[in-house]
Design an enzyme around this catalytic site. Structure first.
Site, PDB file in Angstrom:
ATOM      1  N   GLU A  62       0.850  -1.204   0.000  1.00 37.37           N
ATOM      2  CA  GLU A  62       0.000   0.000   0.000  1.00 37.37           C
ATOM      3  C   GLU A  62       0.886   1.254   0.000  1.00 37.37           C
ATOM      4  OE1 GLU A  62      -3.458  -0.166   2.536  1.00 37.37           O
ATOM      5  OE2 GLU A  62      -3.548   2.021   2.609  1.00 37.37           O
ATOM      6  N   LYS A  64      -8.416  -0.952  10.867  1.00 35.28           N
ATOM      7  CA  LYS A  64      -7.708  -1.391   9.644  1.00 35.28           C
ATOM      8  C   LYS A  64      -6.461  -0.522   9.443  1.00 35.28           C
ATOM      9  CE  LYS A  64      -6.760  -1.716   5.071  1.00 35.28           C
ATOM     10  NZ  LYS A  64      -5.877  -0.888   4.240  1.00 35.28           N
ATOM     11  N   ASP A 112       3.264 -14.440  11.700  1.00 33.84           N
ATOM     12  CA  ASP A 112       1.958 -14.897  11.220  1.00 33.84           C
ATOM     13  C   ASP A 112       0.942 -13.769  11.419  1.00 33.84           C
ATOM     14  OD1 ASP A 112      -0.515 -16.071  10.872  1.00 33.84           O
ATOM     15  OD2 ASP A 112      -0.063 -17.861  12.044  1.00 33.84           O
ATOM     16  N   HIS A 160      -1.846  10.297  -0.813  1.00 28.70           N
ATOM     17  CA  HIS A 160      -1.711   9.114  -1.681  1.00 28.70           C
ATOM     18  C   HIS A 160      -1.271   9.479  -3.087  1.00 28.70           C
ATOM     19  CE1 HIS A 160      -4.524   6.078   0.549  1.00 28.70           C
ATOM     20  NE2 HIS A 160      -3.690   6.676   1.363  1.00 28.70           N
TER      21      HIS A 160
END
Ligand code: MEV
Length: 419
Positions: A72, A252, A268, A367
């Site tokens: 990302e 998130k 993991d 972004h």
């Protein structure tokens, strides 16, 4: 040393890291096929994701350069900026503890079974210890056994919980071995059948906490504006506590940072995701894991995060993956609990960066630069053309692949005219 790090070429950045940590092993170039082939079934090739570093972290008064693996575009830039603004992040850790379960189903004589288990508790715990000699030798292994009756609409169960100190490993294999060794004895003792025996990825004891207290003036050069930003960040955090739609996205954003560090260190991330989201729901109401309050008197923004992060620094992928080994070296070879604390600090910073952007300029602006570069590559720009095309795309009223393709055509036409 790290000033303008993001503006440097990749070669220059590698040189800065070499200068910062001359003691590190050489950066590994690739995961060797021989290693990869032994990691999974039916191996064909390596699927690569970029590894970068966030260079501005101070955690418990120590400078940390944090390796992050992510696809990302804005995650590392955001962590970097947040690390700089937040300054020293303080962290703590609970207990190094995981839990395994042996589940007995179809219980007929509830009280008798519970009584037998209680009576033989010490022998059973000793058997579990005997099944985990290496962990015990390292000062870990089985800690305690507890029993609980559970009832669903269709069945009665007794669950045997084994708490276990996995030391610096994740401990999944070690605890599962113990549970499987113990189950036949329990079945014989109780005359019941074990439905399953498996590690739980939930651990309320192994919680990492990170806190920060940021002078408001660090949020904006204009003091009034800085206060408004602090208040808005606190409101955003408050809102997340009453709306699962927002809390999910809030969390998130936290995991953008934590997962990237999990990947870099060979951990993991699915276990961490499962554990963290279950913890967010522990009150029955899914909650934000990081919270922000504005202390008007002290004129400070206070950030806190609390979450269980079951990670390791030895065993499994971690010990064989050269980039995971290199990443751990870069982090000064932390213990598993230290690594979990670094992750909590990174999660807090990642959340700060996202929420600050959301309550100010919005998320898209940050972004743009990297999105433009990614679009440029998508439409076939060569290495020499990517920078120019990305610049033009950012000046364009909109960014899309059609516009990128048109602009690339324009660049190429101009170039051939110049020749
Ligand atoms: C994007 O990957 C993450 C954010 O949506 C997180 C958030 O909204 O807090 C920006």
């Amino acid at each position: 040393m790290f000033r303008g790090f993001y503006k440097k070429t990749t070669a220059q950045r590698r040189a800065v890291i070499d200068e910062f940590r001359p003691d590190l092993h050489i950066m590994p170039k690739a995961l060797p096929e021989t290693v990869a082939d032994n990691m999974i079934e039916n191996y064909l090739m390596n699927y690569e994701i970029p590894l970068g570093v966030a260079v501005n972290f101070t955690i418990n008064d120590q400078q940390k350069v944090v390796p992050m693996v992510t696809e990302e575009p804005s995650v590392i830039a955001a962590a970097n900026n947040a690390g700089k603004i937040l300054g020293n992040i303080q962290t703590t850790y609970g207990q190094r503890e995981i839990t395994g379960q042996i589940i007995l189903s179809g219980i007929q004589h509830l009280e008798t079974v519970l009584q037998k288990l209680e009576t033989h508790k010490n022998e059973l715990l000793q058997q579990a210890k005997d099944a985990s000699p290496n962990m015990v030798k390292r000062g870990g292994g089985p800690i305690a056994l507890t029993f609980e009756h559970k009832k669903s609409k269709i069945e009665q169960y007794i669950v045997i919980y084994l708490t276990f100190n996995p030391c610096d490993a994740m401990g999944a294999n070690a605890i599962n071995t113990c549970l499987e060794a113990l189950a036949p004895t329990i079945e014989a003792l109780t005359d019941e059948i074990a439905l399953m025996k498996i590690l739980s990825n939930y651990s309320e004891a192994a919680v990492s906490k990170a806190t920060t207290s940021v002078p408001t003036q660090k949020l904006h050069p204009n003091l009034e504006e800085a206060k408004n930003i602090a208040k808005s960040i606190a409101l955003a955090s408050d809102y997340a506590s009453i709306d699962v739609y927002r809390a999910t996205t809030h969390n998130k954003g936290i995991m953008n940072g934590i997962d990237a560090l999990c990947l870099a260190t060979g951990n993991d991330w699915r276990a961490v995701e499962a554990s963290v989201h279950a913890y967010a729901s522990r009150t029955g109401n899914y909650q934000p894991l990081a919270t922000w309050t504005y202390d008007e008197k002290a004129d400070r923004l206070i950030g806190e995060i609390e979450l269980p992060i079951p990670v390791a620094v030895v065993g499994g992928t971690i010990s064989v993956h050269p980039a995971a080994q290199w990443s751990l070296e870069l982090l000064d070879n932390p213990s598993a609990s230290e690594l979990a604390q670094i992750m909590a600090a990174v999660g807090l910073a990642q959340n700060f960066a996202a929420v600050k952007a959301l309550v100010t300029e919005g998320i898209q602006r940050g972004h743009m630069g990297l999105q433009a570069r990614s679009l440029a590559m998508q439409v076939g720009a060569t290495e020499d053309e990517v920078g120019r095309l990305a610049e033009k795309l950012q000046e364009a009223p909109q960014m899309s692949s059609t516009i990128a393709a048109d602009l690339l055509k324009e660049i190429r036409e101009n170039q051939s005219e110049e020749k």
